[in-house]
Design an enzyme around this catalytic site. Structure first.
Site, PDB file in Angstrom:
ATOM      1  N   GLU A   1       1.001  -1.115  -0.023  1.00  0.00           N
ATOM      2  CA  GLU A   1       0.293  -0.064   0.006  1.00  0.00           C
ATOM      3  C   GLU A   1       1.123   0.891   0.283  1.00  0.00           C
ATOM      4  OE1 GLU A   1      -2.529  -0.534   3.108  1.00  0.00           O
ATOM      5  OE2 GLU A   1      -3.629  -1.413   2.148  1.00  0.00           O
TER       6      GLU A   1
ATOM      7  N   CYS B   1     -10.309   0.620   8.156  1.00  0.00           N
ATOM      8  CA  CYS B   1     -10.040   1.897   8.065  1.00  0.00           C
ATOM      9  C   CYS B   1     -10.733   3.111   7.016  1.00  0.00           C
ATOM     10  CB  CYS B   1      -8.843   1.999   7.824  1.00  0.00           C
ATOM     11  SG  CYS B   1      -7.858   1.705   6.580  1.00  0.00           S
TER      12      CYS B   1
END
Length: 687
Positions: A344, A440
């Site tokens: 990521e 998230c």
């Protein structure tokens, strides 16, 4: 750094957002996301991955209750510190920790969003639910102040033994952010006191003193959260602890290697191993945005906070270098950051693939955090321009128009067949998801959108800075004199802005108004405004760093009418961005546009946008949501067919390509994937 330039966000209790566009987003969060997230936190969403967040707090609370009742006679079971497979029957879960080890933070982001929402729209029922949730969370806190259910439930002897991977300080950071937000909204300090006790415990464990740990968070956010706790309480030790974490980061020998020496991989270059955590170099020596993108911008936000409060020039210089590298070499046109799904993370400079882009929603949100903090140090429109770009594009694309589904990943090109069949693109989803096991992004969206006014405006002693044009009613005070300021705005669809002042008595102060980078010219009360680089005073106006400063002795009833024309612009990427060579993207004002199959049909790669095309725009909607659509006269490459027959060959000798005229339709990028599964692309081939 000049202390007089520093500014602070307005209290959300002093701002009421009336903006048609952003109020709609805030209401979606209030009515859809916050209630939905509460159901998710309690594992009540059918066909969605369970969260276990509130369940873990309840289990930890029961462990504490038994400990208090039985004292030394109580011996809690030590569960293995690893993920456990779920039983088929969810009603028969053991009294152990389940879910992601950072799942506590899901509650914290929810309570933060609740706090912000309550400042705009009081809701007794929601507040009562929040109070009950806070009671459950606080019951899980240990006597010494520690509060992380993963270790409370599993093995308290392992507390702070794996900072790199196990997210205790990350969870603390989100808990603190949520606690401060809820206190500021309601005046209730139960959760704030819990956060302070946890911070005090961390302070007793970490620091330069002998016997204290010399570590720092594996996943950053504690740095900025500690600053916020300091600004709320005035306790210097919290600022001191934030600075300690920054100072320790990247020093050698690497703390993470000392912490877990058995996992050090011999033969791996040290800096590469810790670039993922931004721990490869001391923070003041870093000049390239590397590693996990969300962690990076959270770290940079904390760095900017500490630089502002301590006057640390070297730390501020590092923030500027990192900002420039990230926004000039590693940012998508949508304000997305983090190009690769591998970790990521940021890729190398100018590597910005469209179809495999990661561009996590949380990363764009973190970019907004960083931008606002840089603006607090110095009002420079280049920070606000990026903040605006990220908000209207890379952030809002993460939530469906109805607020009921979400993107974790925000590509700039999507082919559904590839998403389903190509393992390299499995991370790209052609439609938004209900929720995520690692959830998230949805709660991060909720807390940002609910607090959007704190990014639109900041103020110093005698200056109100308008960074984003958003309809609002502001309660300000300058020199002890009250000033109510009403702003109306047509953004993001038209650039007309009105500022009206209501004053009890004449008051001298400065309005600092951002001049958007996408706007070639603007007017003030119908007259051309001074140029963006102008330093010459004109009718009490000066321009500095892309802001128009108007210092006057304002009277009741004074007003301003501004107009920032929103023309369609066709944009090209830097020639070093290989993936965009020979392509262009359409923008209008702050909004980036895309082509979608629903409007243009399939095989979008065959469409071309001529250089001198005729472009028009019209007011329209996407599923009832008002937008401005853009249309262009384009071309479509005809499909290959040899000698007029139906048979084609995979490869053939080059020949003149034939095209047919078509009308290309573009919608705002944030609105894509709301009308079913289909192709999408931002960058279109040029001709």
């Amino acid at each position: 750094m000049d202390q007089k330039e520093y500014s602070s966000p307005l209290s959300l209790r002093k701002v009421q957002v009336t903006d048609e566009f952003w109020k709609n987003e805030m209401e979606l969060v209030r009515k859809e996301v916050i209630p939905y997230q509460w159901e998710a936190l309690n594992d009540r969403i059918p066909d969605a991955d369970p969260s276990f967040s509130m369940r873990n707090f309840r289990v930890a609370g029961r462990i504490n209750e038994k400990r208090r009742a039985e004292g030394d006679a109580y011996r809690p079971v030590k569960w293995p510190l690893q993920f456990q497979p779920l039983p088929e029957d969810m009603d028969h879960l053991e009294e152990r920790f389940y879910g992601c080890l950072f799942q506590d933070s899901d509650f914290s982001k929810w309570i933060e969003a609740v706090g912000y929402s309550l400042t705009q729209q009081p809701d007794a029922e929601l507040e009562a639910t929040a109070d009950e949730a806070i009671d459950i969370v606080c019951a899980a806190q240990l006597e010494n102040g520690y509060l992380d259910t993963y270790y409370i439930i599993s093995d308290q002897n392992q507390i702070f033994t794996n900072l790199r991977d196990n997210h205790e300080l990350y969870c603390f950071g989100h808990l603190t952010e949520g606690a401060v937000a809820y206190y500021q909204a309601t005046g209730k300090d139960k959760l704030l006191k819990a956060a302070e006790r946890y911070a005090d415990y961390i302070f007793s464990c970490f620091g330069p003193e002998e016997g204290k740990k010399k570590g720092y968070p594996g996943h950053e956010i504690a740095e900025m959260a500690l600053v916020r706790l300091y600004e709320q309480t005035g306790e210097e030790k919290y600022l001191e602890l934030s600075r300690f974490f920054l100072d320790q980061r990247g020093t050698r020998p690497y703390y993470f290697d000392q912490e877990q020496p058995d996992r050090v991989k011999k033969g791996h270059e040290e800096e590469l191993r810790y670039a993922y955590h931004q721990a490869h170099l001391p923070v003041r020596q870093q000049d390239e945005a590397v590693g996990h993108a969300v962690r990076a911008v959270y770290l940079y936000s904390g760095m900017a906070d500490v630089a502002r409060l301590t006057g640390d020039e070297s730390l501020y210089a590092a923030c500027e270098r990192l900002w420039d590298n990230m926004t000039q070499k590693k940012m998508y046109i949508t304000g997305g950051i983090g190009a690769t799904h591998m970790g990521e993370a940021f890729s190398f400079n100018y590597d910005l693939p469209n179809d495999t882009a990661y561009a996590e929603t949380c990363a764009s949100i973190g970019l907004v955090f960083f931008a606002r903090r840089m603006l607090q140090i110095r009002a420079d429109s280049r920070y606000a321009d990026v903040m605006e770009r990220a908000l209207y594009n890379g952030v809002l694309s993460g939530m469906a128009l109805d607020g009921k589904s979400f993107f974790y990943v925000n590509p700039l090109e999507s082919l559904p067949e590839a998403c389903h069949k190509d393992e390299r693109k499995f991370h790209v989803k052609p439609v938004r998801q209900k929720w995520f096991g690692c959830a998230c992004c949805p709660p991060n969206l909720a807390r940002l959108i609910s607090s959007i006014a704190s990014y639109a405006y900041t103020r110093s002693e005698d200056t109100l800075y308008v960074h984003l044009y958003m309809g609002s009613v502001l309660e300000c005070e300058f020199g002890g004199k009250k000033a109510d300021i009403r702003i109306t705005s047509g953004f993001p669809w038209n650039g007309r802005v009105s500022v009206q002042l209501k004053l009890d008595e004449e008051s001298e102060f400065t309005l600092a108004l951002r001049l958007p980078g996408w706007c070639e010219g603007y007017t003030v009360n119908g007259k051309p405004g001074p140029g963006k680089a102008s330093e010459a005073a004109e009718e009490g106006m000066t321009v500095k760093d892309g802001y128009l400063y108007l210092r006057r002795s304002w009277k009741d009833g004074d007003s301003l009418e501004l107009d920032f024309p929103m023309n369609v612009r066709v944009m090209e990427a830097d020639g070093r961005v290989r993936e965009d060579a020979g392509k262009a993207a359409v923008t209008r004002g702050p909004v980036v546009y895309c082509m979608e199959e629903a409007d243009n049909g399939r095989a979008l790669h065959r469409y071309l946008l001529p250089f001198d095309t005729q472009i028009t725009e019209e007011k329209s909607d996407v599923l009832g949501v008002p937008v401005v659509k853009v249309f262009a006269d384009g071309l479509r490459q005809k499909e290959d067919a040899q000698d007029g027959g139906s048979r084609t060959e995979l490869y053939h000798e080059r020949r003149r390509t034939e095209y047919e005229k078509v009308k290309l339709a573009f919608i705002p990028y944030f609105a894509w994937a709301n009308r079913g599964e289909g192709e999408m692309q931002v960058f279109v081939r040029e001709k």
